[in-house]
Design a protein around this motif. Structure first.
Motif, PDB file in Angstrom:
ATOM      1  N   GLY A   8       0.843  -1.204   0.000  1.00 39.16           N
ATOM      2  CA  GLY A   8       0.000   0.000   0.000  1.00 39.16           C
ATOM      3  C   GLY A   8       0.871   1.244   0.000  1.00 39.16           C
ATOM      4  N   THR A  10       1.243   3.589  -2.104  1.00 40.34           N
ATOM      5  CA  THR A  10       0.704   4.813  -2.709  1.00 40.34           C
ATOM      6  C   THR A  10      -0.325   5.509  -1.826  1.00 40.34           C
ATOM      7  OG1 THR A  10      -0.856   3.383  -3.863  1.00 40.34           O
ATOM      8  CG2 THR A  10       1.077   4.102  -5.110  1.00 40.34           C
ATOM      9  N   GLY A  11      -0.626   4.940  -0.667  1.00 44.15           N
ATOM     10  CA  GLY A  11      -1.631   5.532   0.215  1.00 44.15           C
ATOM     11  C   GLY A  11      -1.058   6.602   1.122  1.00 44.15           C
ATOM     12  N   SER A  12      -1.916   7.096   1.998  1.00 44.28           N
ATOM     13  CA  SER A  12      -1.511   8.147   2.925  1.00 44.28           C
ATOM     14  C   SER A  12      -0.362   7.665   3.822  1.00 44.28           C
ATOM     15  CB  SER A  12      -2.758   8.547   3.729  1.00 44.28           C
ATOM     16  OG  SER A  12      -2.420   9.214   4.889  1.00 44.28           O
ATOM     17  N   ILE A  13      -0.490   6.475   4.403  1.00 48.19           N
ATOM     18  CA  ILE A  13       0.579   5.940   5.263  1.00 48.19           C
ATOM     19  C   ILE A  13       1.789   5.552   4.407  1.00 48.19           C
ATOM     20  CG2 ILE A  13       1.223   4.021   6.785  1.00 48.19           C
ATOM     21  CD1 ILE A  13      -0.660   5.853   8.207  1.00 48.19           C
ATOM     22  N   HIS A  36      -2.763  -0.548  -5.436  1.00 49.56           N
ATOM     23  CA  HIS A  36      -3.956  -1.229  -5.948  1.00 49.56           C
ATOM     24  C   HIS A  36      -4.126  -0.876  -7.425  1.00 49.56           C
ATOM     25  CE1 HIS A  36      -7.627  -3.376  -5.725  1.00 49.56           C
ATOM     26  NE2 HIS A  36      -8.418  -2.333  -5.850  1.00 49.56           N
ATOM     27  N   ARG A  37      -4.373   0.436  -7.709  1.00 46.98           N
ATOM     28  CA  ARG A  37      -4.545   0.805  -9.115  1.00 46.98           C
ATOM     29  C   ARG A  37      -3.828   2.099  -9.504  1.00 46.98           C
ATOM     30  NH1 ARG A  37     -10.328   1.964  -7.468  1.00 46.98           N
ATOM     31  NH2 ARG A  37     -10.929  -0.094  -8.202  1.00 46.98           N
ATOM     32  N   ASN A  38      -3.176   2.756  -8.547  1.00 47.35           N
ATOM     33  CA  ASN A  38      -2.503   4.023  -8.865  1.00 47.35           C
ATOM     34  C   ASN A  38      -1.127   3.750  -9.487  1.00 47.35           C
ATOM     35  OD1 ASN A  38      -1.488   6.592  -9.005  1.00 47.35           O
ATOM     36  ND2 ASN A  38      -1.989   7.147  -6.884  1.00 47.35           N
ATOM     37  N   SER A  96       0.168  -1.408   4.996  1.00 45.64           N
ATOM     38  CA  SER A  96      -0.611  -0.164   4.993  1.00 45.64           C
ATOM     39  C   SER A  96      -1.613  -0.146   3.847  1.00 45.64           C
ATOM     40  CB  SER A  96       0.321   1.055   4.955  1.00 45.64           C
ATOM     41  OG  SER A  96       1.234   0.958   3.890  1.00 45.64           O
ATOM     42  N   ALA A 119      -0.204  -0.832  10.114  1.00 47.22           N
ATOM     43  CA  ALA A 119      -1.098   0.329   9.997  1.00 47.22           C
ATOM     44  C   ALA A 119      -2.528  -0.171   9.812  1.00 47.22           C
ATOM     45  CB  ALA A 119      -0.693   1.208   8.821  1.00 47.22           C
ATOM     46  N   LYS A 121      -5.687  -1.594  10.423  1.00 50.37           N
ATOM     47  CA  LYS A 121      -6.331  -2.044  11.664  1.00 50.37           C
ATOM     48  C   LYS A 121      -7.293  -3.183  11.425  1.00 50.37           C
ATOM     49  CE  LYS A 121      -7.412   2.279  11.958  1.00 50.37           C
ATOM     50  NZ  LYS A 121      -7.631   3.520  12.674  1.00 50.37           N
ATOM     51  N   GLU A 122      -7.791  -3.307  10.160  1.00 49.81           N
ATOM     52  CA  GLU A 122      -8.797  -4.316   9.867  1.00 49.81           C
ATOM     53  C   GLU A 122      -8.269  -5.736  10.111  1.00 49.81           C
ATOM     54  OE1 GLU A 122      -7.863  -1.767   7.957  1.00 49.81           O
ATOM     55  OE2 GLU A 122      -9.624  -0.655   7.277  1.00 49.81           O
ATOM     56  N   ASP A 146      -0.854   2.812  13.917  1.00 52.34           N
ATOM     57  CA  ASP A 146      -2.008   3.650  14.257  1.00 52.34           C
ATOM     58  C   ASP A 146      -1.581   4.541  15.433  1.00 52.34           C
ATOM     59  OD1 ASP A 146      -4.562   4.590  14.193  1.00 52.34           O
ATOM     60  OD2 ASP A 146      -5.535   2.639  14.414  1.00 52.34           O
ATOM     61  N   MET A 200      -5.876  11.994   5.960  1.00 52.26           N
ATOM     62  CA  MET A 200      -5.768  10.529   5.840  1.00 52.26           C
ATOM     63  C   MET A 200      -6.509  10.069   4.591  1.00 52.26           C
ATOM     64  SD  MET A 200      -6.754   9.644   9.822  1.00 52.26           S
ATOM     65  CE  MET A 200      -8.389  10.380   9.793  1.00 52.26           C
ATOM     66  N   GLY A 201      -6.471   8.758   4.314  1.00 53.72           N
ATOM     67  CA  GLY A 201      -7.219   8.198   3.192  1.00 53.72           C
ATOM     68  C   GLY A 201      -8.720   8.387   3.393  1.00 53.72           C
ATOM     69  N   MET A 262       1.390  11.761  11.337  1.00 54.18           N
ATOM     70  CA  MET A 262       1.549  10.301  11.274  1.00 54.18           C
ATOM     71  C   MET A 262       2.993   9.870  11.057  1.00 54.18           C
ATOM     72  SD  MET A 262      -1.135   8.721  12.062  1.00 54.18           S
ATOM     73  CE  MET A 262      -0.551   7.059  11.741  1.00 54.18           C
TER      74      MET A 262
HETATM   75  P1  NDP Z   1      -5.248   5.014   1.566  1.00 52.13           P
HETATM   76  O1  NDP Z   1      -6.604   4.797   0.997  1.00 52.13           O
HETATM   77  O2  NDP Z   1      -4.640   6.350   1.516  1.00 52.13           O
HETATM   78  O3  NDP Z   1      -4.217   3.994   0.885  1.00 52.13           O
HETATM   79  C1  NDP Z   1      -4.494   2.631   0.791  1.00 52.13           C
HETATM   80  C2  NDP Z   1      -3.356   1.908   0.092  1.00 52.13           C
HETATM   81  O4  NDP Z   1      -3.750   0.531  -0.121  1.00 52.13           O
HETATM   82  C3  NDP Z   1      -3.025   2.439  -1.286  1.00 52.13           C
HETATM   83  O5  NDP Z   1      -1.688   2.148  -1.600  1.00 52.13           O
HETATM   84  C4  NDP Z   1      -3.969   1.651  -2.189  1.00 52.13           C
HETATM   85  O6  NDP Z   1      -3.538   1.589  -3.530  1.00 52.13           O
HETATM   86  C5  NDP Z   1      -3.913   0.283  -1.532  1.00 52.13           C
HETATM   87  N1  NDP Z   1      -5.150  -0.495  -1.702  1.00 52.13           N
HETATM   88  C6  NDP Z   1      -6.420  -0.022  -1.780  1.00 52.13           C
HETATM   89  N2  NDP Z   1      -7.294  -1.038  -1.892  1.00 52.13           N
HETATM   90  C7  NDP Z   1      -6.559  -2.184  -1.897  1.00 52.13           C
HETATM   91  C8  NDP Z   1      -6.888  -3.562  -2.024  1.00 52.13           C
HETATM   92  N3  NDP Z   1      -8.138  -3.994  -2.155  1.00 52.13           N
HETATM   93  N4  NDP Z   1      -5.880  -4.454  -1.986  1.00 52.13           N
HETATM   94  C9  NDP Z   1      -4.598  -4.047  -1.840  1.00 52.13           C
HETATM   95  N5  NDP Z   1      -4.220  -2.757  -1.740  1.00 52.13           N
HETATM   96  C10 NDP Z   1      -5.195  -1.843  -1.761  1.00 52.13           C
HETATM   97  O7  NDP Z   1      -5.332   4.471   3.063  1.00 52.13           O
HETATM   98  P2  NDP Z   1      -4.519   4.980   4.338  1.00 52.13           P
HETATM   99  O8  NDP Z   1      -3.067   5.065   4.041  1.00 52.13           O
HETATM  100  O9  NDP Z   1      -5.214   6.133   4.941  1.00 52.13           O
HETATM  101  O10 NDP Z   1      -4.780   3.759   5.348  1.00 52.13           O
HETATM  102  C11 NDP Z   1      -4.137   2.506   5.204  1.00 52.13           C
HETATM  103  C12 NDP Z   1      -4.441   1.675   6.452  1.00 52.13           C
HETATM  104  O11 NDP Z   1      -3.847   2.318   7.573  1.00 52.13           O
HETATM  105  C13 NDP Z   1      -5.932   1.547   6.770  1.00 52.13           C
HETATM  106  O12 NDP Z   1      -6.190   0.292   7.286  1.00 52.13           O
HETATM  107  C14 NDP Z   1      -6.158   2.625   7.827  1.00 52.13           C
HETATM  108  O13 NDP Z   1      -7.207   2.300   8.705  1.00 52.13           O
HETATM  109  C15 NDP Z   1      -4.828   2.600   8.556  1.00 52.13           C
HETATM  110  N6  NDP Z   1      -4.493   3.867   9.208  1.00 52.13           N
HETATM  111  C16 NDP Z   1      -4.317   5.018   8.475  1.00 52.13           C
HETATM  112  C17 NDP Z   1      -4.027   6.222   9.084  1.00 52.13           C
HETATM  113  C18 NDP Z   1      -3.776   7.456   8.288  1.00 52.13           C
HETATM  114  O14 NDP Z   1      -3.366   8.461   8.852  1.00 52.13           O
HETATM  115  N7  NDP Z   1      -3.995   7.466   6.994  1.00 52.13           N
HETATM  116  C19 NDP Z   1      -3.923   6.308  10.542  1.00 52.13           C
HETATM  117  C20 NDP Z   1      -4.070   5.043  11.216  1.00 52.13           C
HETATM  118  C21 NDP Z   1      -4.355   3.878  10.564  1.00 52.13           C
HETATM  119  P3  NDP Z   1      -4.047   2.718  -4.616  1.00 52.13           P
HETATM  120  O15 NDP Z   1      -3.394   3.990  -4.184  1.00 52.13           O
HETATM  121  O16 NDP Z   1      -3.500   2.198  -5.895  1.00 52.13           O
HETATM  122  O17 NDP Z   1      -5.531   2.729  -4.529  1.00 52.13           O
END
Ligand code: NDP
Ligand code: MG
Length: 383
Positions: A8, A10-13, A36-38, A96, A119, A121-122, A146, A200-201, A262
């Motif tokens: 993960g 490419t996400g916020s974390i 995932h798709r970015n 993440s 990160a 939590k699920e 978290d 956050m995401g 974070m």
């Molecule tokens: P984002 O939505 O910003 O990022 C999610 C990441 O996971 C991206 O890299 C995304 O790829 C990838 N992704 C999305 N769907 C799937 C899938 N079905 N299978 C595999 N990879 C996938 O989320 P956050 O970074 O905000 O959060 C990530 C985790 O961390 C969550 O469980 C959240 O609860 C936890 N968390 C986040 C905090 C925060 O500050 N953001 C704080 C505390 C916990 P793509 O970009 O390509 O879609």
């Protein structure tokens, strides 16, 4: 030098973890990343960090990968998560990704004997007992990312053999902290996405507005720190400066403070037990002036009540809550249901489905699928 795989990225974390790698290139090297798709952002990350492996869980044809990025081993589909978590050599695996997708990855990483930085939590919400058993078996602590759980983990450093008698789990209260129930029920997408303190995401931002995020965090804390739900108190603290606290038998309360950023808890998990610079602003208590506290309100935010009910019910109740909530948040973000429909859909799914077993990963994935099926069936009733 430590090597890290980031699921993960490419996400916020994920992007903040990569910022920390860039800040400390002598300390960390990235060996695997997944998105995932970015793909555009993933391509840029591969170009900059040059991992051995990269992958997209939503597959693209290999011809779409730019020539200059073909040095890297590309894996597509769910297999990307498994290979990144368990096959590519790494000292630690940061999970993440968002959603229940994280559970299998955490288990894969633990089965491969890897140190997990968590990160997602699920994974604990749905499979907490299996994850903690697997972590105990490899003898490595689960390092929480978290912010609340990182705070509690930090407060417990040097505390053993004393066990806390209570966890004080802080919550910002989200954008609807002062709103009445009727107004919350009709909140718009833009209002729900407007978190006062944290960037956050989208999924977790909506969960913060409904306080399902805090419900999931109670479940997360239950497993990480082996505490029953009645000893986990939610403390609404709108300034988000105290990230959580622990209370001991003698009445001493130890808290962890800092500006909401974070990068601090991500860094703590990455460098544990050391502390490295993060680029975060120092806390200025004089500028802050005061901190305030209120109890969580389970009437306006039924998610807080549902957390304890599901934990006490055991079985797959928390998985069903999580699956129904993931479906509900997706429907809300898609403008299919109003904000108030999220809680109604989760409660309706829990009532209609009842409980299911959660002894194995297969049981948990089956309960999750059932929760989504029932939530989809009930969706028209909460419009
Ligand atoms: P984002 O939505 O910003 O990022 C999610 C990441 O996971 C991206 O890299 C995304 O790829 C990838 N992704 C999305 N769907 C799937 C899938 N079905 N299978 C595999 N990879 C996938 O989320 P956050 O970074 O905000 O959060 C990530 C985790 O961390 C969550 O469980 C959240 O609860 C936890 N968390 C986040 C905090 C925060 O500050 N953001 C704080 C505390 C916990 P793509 O970009 O390509 O879609
Ligand atoms: Mg949190």
């Amino acid at each position: 030098m430590q090597t890290i795989a980031i699921l993960g990225s490419t996400g916020s974390i994920g992007t903040q973890a990569l910022q920390l790698v860039a800040l400390h290139p002598e300390r960390f090297r990235v060996t695997a990343i997944t998105a995932h798709r970015n793909k555009e952002l993933l391509f840029r990350q591969v170009r900059e960090f040059r991992p051995e492996m990269a992958g997209l869980t939503e597959p693209i044809p290999l011809e779409e990968i730019p020539e200059d990025l073909r040095f890297c081993h590309w894996v597509m589909g769910k297999e990307a998560l498994r290979v990144a978590a368990s096959e590519i050599a790494a000292d630690m695996v940061l999970v993440s990704v968002v959603g229940i997708a994280g559970l299998q990855s955490v288990m894969d990483a633990l089965h491969a004997g890897r140190q997990v930085l968590l990160a997602n939590k699920e994974a604990l919400v749905t499979g907490g007992h299996l994850v903690m058993d697997a972590a105990r078996r490899i003898g490595k602590p689960m390092l929480p990312v978290d912010s609340e759980h990182s705070a509690i983990f930090q407060c417990l450093q040097g505390a053993a053999p004393n066990k806390p008698v209570k966890l004080l789990l802080t919550a910002s209260g989200g954008p609807f902290r002062t709103w009445d129930r009727e107004r919350i029920a009709t909140a718009t997408r833009a209002q729900a996405l407007n978190h006062p303190n944290w960037s956050m995401g989208a999924k977790i931002t909506i969960d913060s507005a409904s306080m399902f995020n805090k419900a999931l965090e109670i479940m997360e804390a239950r497993w990480l720190f082996d505490m029953p739900p009645e000893k986990i108190q939610v403390v609404v603290h709108p300034q988000s400066i105290i990230h959580s606290a622990v209370e001991f038998e003698d009445g001493a309360v130890i808290a962890q403070l800092g500006v909401p950023d974070m990068r601090v808890p991500i860094q703590y998990a990455m460098a544990y037990p050391e502390r490295l610079s993060t680029g975060s602003k120092p806390l200025d208590l004089f500028a802050l002036g005061q901190m305030t506290f209120e109890p969580g309100d389970p009437v306006r935010f039924p998610s807080l009540r549902l957390a304890a009910e599901c934990l006490n019910a055991g079985g797959a109740a928390c998985t069903i809550l999580n699956g129904a909530n993931e479906a509900a948040v997706a429907a809300f973000l898609n403008d299919e249901i109003p904000f108030g429909g999220i809680t109604r859909l989760v409660e309706g799914t829990l009532q209609k489905l009842g409980n299911m077993p959660a002894d194995t990963l297969e049981d948990i994935f089956a309960a999750d699928a059932e929760a989504r099926r029932v939530a989809a069936e009930l969706l028209p009733s909460v419009i």
